[in-house]
Design a protein around this motif. Structure first.
Motif: not given
Length: 319
Positions: A160-172
């Protein structure tokens, strides 16, 4: 102590050892499985090691008596910030959101020279709680990160987060813990093993159950599923207990516990009994999500949840 997240620890430590640590990590997964605990431990390890307080090692945990650990625990580390919802205007409860001003205050961390090492760390718990302006302010920081900074962003629903925030993170990614790990956590905290079954792989739910004395409610729920409630007596008892004054936390914990308890029961059933349990699981999950959001009457909601539980029982035991 962090149990059940060996892969996540390994991935994070490998990135740190590589010398090319990503500046933002999105810690995503179900509520209560240990994401915030992991974030604090990761922050402490990185800052302690950067300050020369611990030698490079493969594990995450550090001695709680080290200066970095004590500063973080006491909210006094100059190179660390922990952002979460603050009190509302009346001070009677937590605010609905993390505000834009709270995120902007991180500028004081990243615009100043690090004090104890050359690294700075900020945890946001959780990014799901950011108001729109706060999300945009965080996004700007992620787009233009200072050197040697680390953002650890806790999320219970990363989709549900902004895609732009997700795209700038490495997901764990974090998952619910298995029964063996949960049993070890229960033993460590001296929690009745019976509570593990209703916790749904969440240590947070497990410890909340112990602190709120949920074992009687768990036993009542199992009784309803197995014996029904032809006289309405069990449902009336639940309704009265969970709508009493000062029972709000127990009521909320009960709603959260029931779907996992039904799912666990369903795994032990087959045929029509399993189908009834799966139908009940869907209804209970919906009610547990809708009731708090719509502020439904606790007495009525508890009685309805009791009816959902009783629907799992054989037909001759149901109303």
């Amino acid at each position: 102590m962090i149990l059940g997240h060996d892969k996540q620890i390994g991935d994070f430590m490998a990135a740190w050892r590589s010398g090319s640590m990503h500046h933002a990590w999105l810690l995503g997964g179900p509520r209560g499985v240990g994401k915030a605990t992991f974030a604090r431990a990761a922050a402490a390890r990185l800052l302690a090691e950067a300050a020369g307080q611990v030698p490079p090692e493969s594990h995450l945990a550090i001695d709680r008596e080290l200066p970095t650990a004590r500063f973080i625990e006491g909210q006094a580390h100059p190179d660390f910030r922990y952002v979460e919802r603050g009190p509302n205007k009346t001070g009677s409860a937590l605010a609905r959101n993390i505000t834009v001003d709270q995120i902007r205050e991180l500028s004081s961390l990243f615009d100043s020279t690090p004090a104890l090492s050359d690294w700075r760390v900020a945890i946001v718990d959780s990014v799901d709680d950011l108001e729109p302006g706060a999300a945009n302010a965080l996004l700007k920081m992620l787009e233009e990160p200072p050197a040697k900074c680390l953002f650890l962003l806790v999320s219970h629903v990363p989709g549900r987060l902004l895609p732009t925030i997700r795209s700038r993170c490495r997901t764990l990614a974090f998952q619910a813990l298995d029964d063996d790990v949960m049993a070890s956590i229960a033993d460590f905290h001296d929690v009745p093993p019976a509570l593990v079954r209703g916790a749904g792989g969440s240590p947070g739910k497990l410890l909340a159950s112990a602190s709120l004395d949920l074992e009687p409610l768990r036993s009542e729920a199992l009784k309803l599923m197995r014996q029904g409630d032809p006289s309405n007596a069990c449902r009336a008892k639940l309704s009265q207990s969970l709508s009493a004054r000062n029972s709000g936390d127990r009521y909320a914990a009960f709603l959260a516990m029931v779907p996992a308890l039904i799912a666990s029961e369903a795994r032990e059933l087959d045929g029509d009994a399993r189908l009834r349990a799966l139908d009940a699981y869907g209804e209970a999950r919906t009610l547990s999500q809708v009731a708090p959001r719509l502020s439904l009457d606790p007495a009525t909601t508890a009685f309805r949840m009791g009816s959902i539980l009783a629907s799992v029982a054989p037909s001759h035991e149901r109303v």
